[in-house]
Design a protein around this motif. Structure first.
Motif, PDB file in Angstrom:
ATOM      1  N   ASP A 165     -20.079 -44.790  43.541  1.00  0.00           N
ATOM      2  CA  ASP A 165     -20.725 -45.484  42.434  1.00  0.00           C
ATOM      3  C   ASP A 165     -19.752 -46.452  41.781  1.00  0.00           C
ATOM      4  N   THR A 166     -20.269 -47.476  41.142  1.00  0.00           N
ATOM      5  CA  THR A 166     -19.431 -48.545  40.592  1.00  0.00           C
ATOM      6  C   THR A 166     -18.579 -48.085  39.414  1.00  0.00           C
ATOM      7  N   THR A 167     -18.924 -46.969  38.799  1.00  0.00           N
ATOM      8  CA  THR A 167     -18.089 -46.426  37.724  1.00  0.00           C
ATOM      9  C   THR A 167     -16.987 -45.519  38.267  1.00  0.00           C
ATOM     10  N   LEU A 168     -17.033 -45.240  39.563  1.00  0.00           N
ATOM     11  CA  LEU A 168     -16.063 -44.374  40.251  1.00  0.00           C
ATOM     12  C   LEU A 168     -16.099 -42.933  39.736  1.00  0.00           C
ATOM     13  N   SER A 169     -17.210 -42.538  39.137  1.00  0.00           N
ATOM     14  CA  SER A 169     -17.288 -41.180  38.580  1.00  0.00           C
ATOM     15  C   SER A 169     -17.231 -40.115  39.664  1.00  0.00           C
ATOM     16  N   ALA A 170     -17.638 -40.467  40.889  1.00  0.00           N
ATOM     17  CA  ALA A 170     -17.637 -39.477  41.976  1.00  0.00           C
ATOM     18  C   ALA A 170     -16.242 -39.151  42.465  1.00  0.00           C
ATOM     19  N   VAL A 171     -15.296 -40.076  42.274  1.00  0.00           N
ATOM     20  CA  VAL A 171     -13.948 -39.878  42.818  1.00  0.00           C
ATOM     21  C   VAL A 171     -12.872 -39.731  41.741  1.00  0.00           C
ATOM     22  N   TYR A 172     -13.125 -40.253  40.559  1.00  0.00           N
ATOM     23  CA  TYR A 172     -12.078 -40.265  39.535  1.00  0.00           C
ATOM     24  C   TYR A 172     -11.742 -38.850  39.056  1.00  0.00           C
ATOM     25  N   GLY A 173     -10.457 -38.563  38.971  1.00  0.00           N
ATOM     26  CA  GLY A 173      -9.984 -37.298  38.413  1.00  0.00           C
ATOM     27  C   GLY A 173      -9.809 -36.175  39.409  1.00  0.00           C
ATOM     28  N   LEU A 174     -10.315 -36.330  40.628  1.00  0.00           N
ATOM     29  CA  LEU A 174     -10.219 -35.240  41.593  1.00  0.00           C
ATOM     30  C   LEU A 174      -8.770 -34.980  42.002  1.00  0.00           C
ATOM     31  N   GLY A 175      -7.971 -36.034  42.074  1.00  0.00           N
ATOM     32  CA  GLY A 175      -6.562 -35.858  42.421  1.00  0.00           C
ATOM     33  C   GLY A 175      -5.793 -35.138  41.340  1.00  0.00           C
ATOM     34  N   PHE A 176      -6.045 -35.490  40.086  1.00  0.00           N
ATOM     35  CA  PHE A 176      -5.358 -34.831  38.974  1.00  0.00           C
ATOM     36  C   PHE A 176      -5.810 -33.382  38.837  1.00  0.00           C
ATOM     37  N   THR A 177      -7.103 -33.137  39.045  1.00  0.00           N
ATOM     38  CA  THR A 177      -7.610 -31.772  38.987  1.00  0.00           C
ATOM     39  C   THR A 177      -6.954 -30.905  40.048  1.00  0.00           C
ATOM     40  N   GLY A 178      -6.665 -31.512  41.191  1.00  0.00           N
ATOM     41  CA  GLY A 178      -6.029 -30.774  42.274  1.00  0.00           C
ATOM     42  C   GLY A 178      -4.671 -30.203  41.908  1.00  0.00           C
ATOM     43  N   ILE A 179      -3.972 -30.825  40.958  1.00  0.00           N
ATOM     44  CA  ILE A 179      -2.656 -30.318  40.549  1.00  0.00           C
ATOM     45  C   ILE A 179      -2.805 -28.922  39.942  1.00  0.00           C
ATOM     46  N   GLY A 180      -3.751 -28.774  39.028  1.00  0.00           N
ATOM     47  CA  GLY A 180      -3.978 -27.464  38.419  1.00  0.00           C
ATOM     48  C   GLY A 180      -4.451 -26.436  39.425  1.00  0.00           C
ATOM     49  N   ILE A 181      -5.294 -26.862  40.361  1.00  0.00           N
ATOM     50  CA  ILE A 181      -5.787 -25.927  41.376  1.00  0.00           C
ATOM     51  C   ILE A 181      -4.663 -25.515  42.303  1.00  0.00           C
ATOM     52  N   GLY A 182      -3.756 -26.444  42.620  1.00  0.00           N
ATOM     53  CA  GLY A 182      -2.606 -26.107  43.448  1.00  0.00           C
ATOM     54  C   GLY A 182      -1.740 -25.038  42.804  1.00  0.00           C
ATOM     55  N   LEU A 183      -1.503 -25.192  41.506  1.00  0.00           N
ATOM     56  CA  LEU A 183      -0.724 -24.184  40.785  1.00  0.00           C
ATOM     57  C   LEU A 183      -1.487 -22.866  40.705  1.00  0.00           C
ATOM     58  N   LEU A 184      -2.802 -22.967  40.513  1.00  0.00           N
ATOM     59  CA  LEU A 184      -3.635 -21.764  40.438  1.00  0.00           C
ATOM     60  C   LEU A 184      -3.611 -21.015  41.766  1.00  0.00           C
ATOM     61  N   GLY A 185      -3.557 -21.758  42.863  1.00  0.00           N
ATOM     62  CA  GLY A 185      -3.497 -21.152  44.187  1.00  0.00           C
ATOM     63  C   GLY A 185      -2.097 -20.843  44.657  1.00  0.00           C
ATOM     64  N   ARG A 186      -1.121 -20.931  43.760  1.00  0.00           N
ATOM     65  CA  ARG A 186       0.290 -20.605  44.060  1.00  0.00           C
ATOM     66  C   ARG A 186       0.842 -21.458  45.200  1.00  0.00           C
ATOM     67  N   ASN A 187       0.384 -22.708  45.299  1.00  0.00           N
ATOM     68  CA  ASN A 187       0.865 -23.648  46.327  1.00  0.00           C
ATOM     69  C   ASN A 187       0.715 -23.091  47.742  1.00  0.00           C
ATOM     70  N   ASN A 188      -0.248 -22.222  47.926  1.00  0.00           N
ATOM     71  CA  ASN A 188      -0.534 -21.639  49.233  1.00  0.00           C
ATOM     72  C   ASN A 188      -1.909 -22.139  49.681  1.00  0.00           C
ATOM     73  N   PRO A 189      -2.004 -22.794  50.849  1.00  0.00           N
ATOM     74  CA  PRO A 189      -3.299 -23.365  51.260  1.00  0.00           C
ATOM     75  C   PRO A 189      -4.450 -22.375  51.254  1.00  0.00           C
ATOM     76  N   ILE A 190      -4.209 -21.124  51.634  1.00  0.00           N
ATOM     77  CA  ILE A 190      -5.288 -20.129  51.624  1.00  0.00           C
ATOM     78  C   ILE A 190      -5.661 -19.779  50.183  1.00  0.00           C
ATOM     79  N   GLY A 191      -4.662 -19.580  49.333  1.00  0.00           N
ATOM     80  CA  GLY A 191      -4.942 -19.326  47.923  1.00  0.00           C
ATOM     81  C   GLY A 191      -5.664 -20.484  47.275  1.00  0.00           C
ATOM     82  N   ILE A 192      -5.356 -21.701  47.711  1.00  0.00           N
ATOM     83  CA  ILE A 192      -5.987 -22.898  47.149  1.00  0.00           C
ATOM     84  C   ILE A 192      -7.485 -22.928  47.461  1.00  0.00           C
ATOM     85  N   ILE A 193      -7.883 -22.450  48.619  1.00  0.00           N
ATOM     86  CA  ILE A 193      -9.315 -22.415  48.957  1.00  0.00           C
ATOM     87  C   ILE A 193     -10.080 -21.611  47.907  1.00  0.00           C
ATOM     88  N   PHE A 194      -9.587 -20.426  47.583  1.00  0.00           N
ATOM     89  CA  PHE A 194     -10.266 -19.574  46.600  1.00  0.00           C
ATOM     90  C   PHE A 194     -10.142 -20.133  45.187  1.00  0.00           C
TER      91      PHE A 194
END
Length: 358
Positions: free
Chosen positions: A272-301
C-alpha cells in the motif's frame, strides 16, 4: 574403541546440562511473564480498565484463528532472525527494516513481471543479503558504526519504496496500492488437520531451521559465535572476526529479504502507498529476537506469541472501546518484561566485546 557405556554416559551428561539450561530459561521466562502481566494489570487499573476483562479479550481473540496467527507471525520470524544472527557475532543489526523493504519490493516486481514465486523469493533473499553485506562492509573496512549506517539506509529505502509504489509501480486501478502479485505467483494456503496454514509460514519455519543448523552445527556458525563472545579469542584460534561479521550480516539480510518476499507473496499481495503493511516489522523483530533468546527455534514461538498479542490488541480496542495506545502500551510492558533479563546480559556482553576490540 570407546565403550557403549561411555557413550551413553556422555549423552546423559549432555542431556542433563541442556535440560538444566532450558529449565532455567523456562523459569526465567515464567517469572518475567508474571511480572509483565502484573505490571500491565496495575497500569490498567490506574487507567480505569478491568485487567481480567482486558486479558480475557486479548488472549481469547488473539489466539483463536490459528491460521491467521501463523500468517501474521511469518515476516516477524524473519526480521527477528535478521537481528539475532548478527547479534551472535557481535553486530547490532537494526537494518532488518530496510532489508525487508528490499525483499518485499524485489519479490513483488519479479512476481508481477515473471509470474514465478520461487524466483521472486530467491531474488528477494539476494537483495536483502546484499544490503546486509553493504552495512557490514562499511563496518569492517571503513570503521563506520553499523547502527548509524542502518538508520540512514532504513530511511533511504523507506522513501525510495514510497516513491516507487506511488509512482512507477503504482496500480492505476487501485491507486492506493502498488501493482499486485498475480495469482500464479502467490504462495497458497494448505489445510492441515482442518487448519488453514499459510505456505509462507511453512517456508519461514524451514528457513529458521536451516539457519539454526548453520549457526549451531557448522564451522561457519561456530566461528560466528566464538567471534561474538570474544574477538580476541577468535583471533588467537585463527578465526577472523571480520569475516564472521560479514557472514552474519549476509545471513541476517537474507532472512529479512525472505521475510519481505513471504509477506508480499503469501499475505498482502501488494504494497500500500502508506507502507503500513511493511513499516515497523524490522524494528519489531528486534524485540522478538530478544524474546526468543537469539535462537531461531525460540524466535518461531516468540513471533507467534507476539502476533497473538497484536491481534488480540485490536479486539481490545474493538470490544472495550479502548484507544489504540492502550493495547500498544500493554503489549510493550509484557514484551519488555519478558526481554529484560536476556537483553541485559546481551547489552553487557556487547559492551564488553566492543571494549575488547578497541
Amino acid at each position: 574403541m570407546p565403550s557403549k557405556d561411555g557413550f551413553f554416559q556422555k549423552l546423559r551428561a549432555r542431556f542433563r546440562a541442556r535440560a538444566q539450561d532450558y529449565g532455567m530459561a523456562a523459569l526465567e521466562v515464567f517469572l518475567s511473564a508474571a511480572i509483565g502481566f502484573l505490571a500491565g494489570a496495575i497500569a490498567l487499573l490506574v487507567l480505569g480498565y478491568d485487567p481480567l476483562r482486558v486479558y480475557e479479550v486479548l488472549f481469547s481473540w488473539g489466539y483463536t484463528d490459528v491460521g491467521y496467527l501463523l500468517l501474521k507471525s511469518t515476516p516477524l520470524i524473519m526480521t527477528a532472525i535478521a537481528f539475532s544472527i548478527p547479534a551472535l557475532a557481535g553486530v547490532f543489526n537494526i537494518g532488518g527494516e530496510s532489508q525487508l523493504y528490499v525483499g518485499a519490493l524485489l519479490g513483488l516486481l519479479v512476481a508481477y513481471y515473471i509470474h514465478n514465486a520461487p524466483l521472486a523469493i530467491i531474488v528477494a533473499i539476494l537483495g536483502g543479503a546484499g544490503l546486509g553485506l553493504f552495512i557490514a562492509l562499511l563496518r569492517v573496512y571503513r570503521g563506520i558504526n553499523e547502527v548509524i549506517t542502518a538508520i540512514m539506509v532504513n530511511w533511504i529505502m523507506y522513501w525510495l519504496l514510497a516513491y516507487l509504489v506511488t509512482g512507477p509501480f503504482n496500480n492505476p486501478k487501485l491507486p492506493q496500492q502498488s501493482v499486485p502479485v498475480p495469482k500464479s505467483a502467490q504462495i497458497p494456503m494448505f489445510s492441515v488437520v482442518g487448519v488453514n496454514i499459510a505456505g509462507s509460514f511453512i517456508l519461514a519455519v524451514i528457513g529458521a531451521l536451516v539457519i539454526y543448523y548453520i549457526v549451531f552445527y557448522t564451522k561457519t556458525g561456530y566461528i560466528m559465535r566464538v567471534s561474538g563472545l570474544s574477538p580476541a579469542s577468535a583471533k588467537y584460534a585463527g578465526f577472523s572476526p571480520e569475516k564472521a561479521i560479514l557472514t552474519s550480516m549476509l545471513i541476517g539480510g537474507a532472512a529479512a529479504g525472505l521475510g519481505g518476499a513471504l509477506l508480499v507473496l503469501g499475505d498482502v499481495h501488494s504494497i500500500d502507498t502508506t507502507l503500513s503493511a511493511v513499516y515497523g516489522l524490522g524494528f519489531t523483530g528486534i524485540g522478538i529476537g530478544l524474546l526468543g533468546r537469539n535462537n531461531p527455534i525460540g524466535i518461531i514461538f516468540a513471533a507467534i506469541f507476539f502476533s497473538g498479542l497484536l491481534i488480540g490488541g485490536q479486539y481490545v480496542e474493538l470490544f472495550l472501546n479502548a484507544p489504540p495506545n492502550l493495547s500498544d502500551f500493554l503489549i510493550g510492558v509484557i514484551v519488555i518484561a519478558l526481554s529484560i533479563p536476556y537483553a541485559y546480559r546481551f547489552i553487557i556482553s556487547w559492551i564488553k566485546r566492543r571494549r575488547m576490540t578497541k
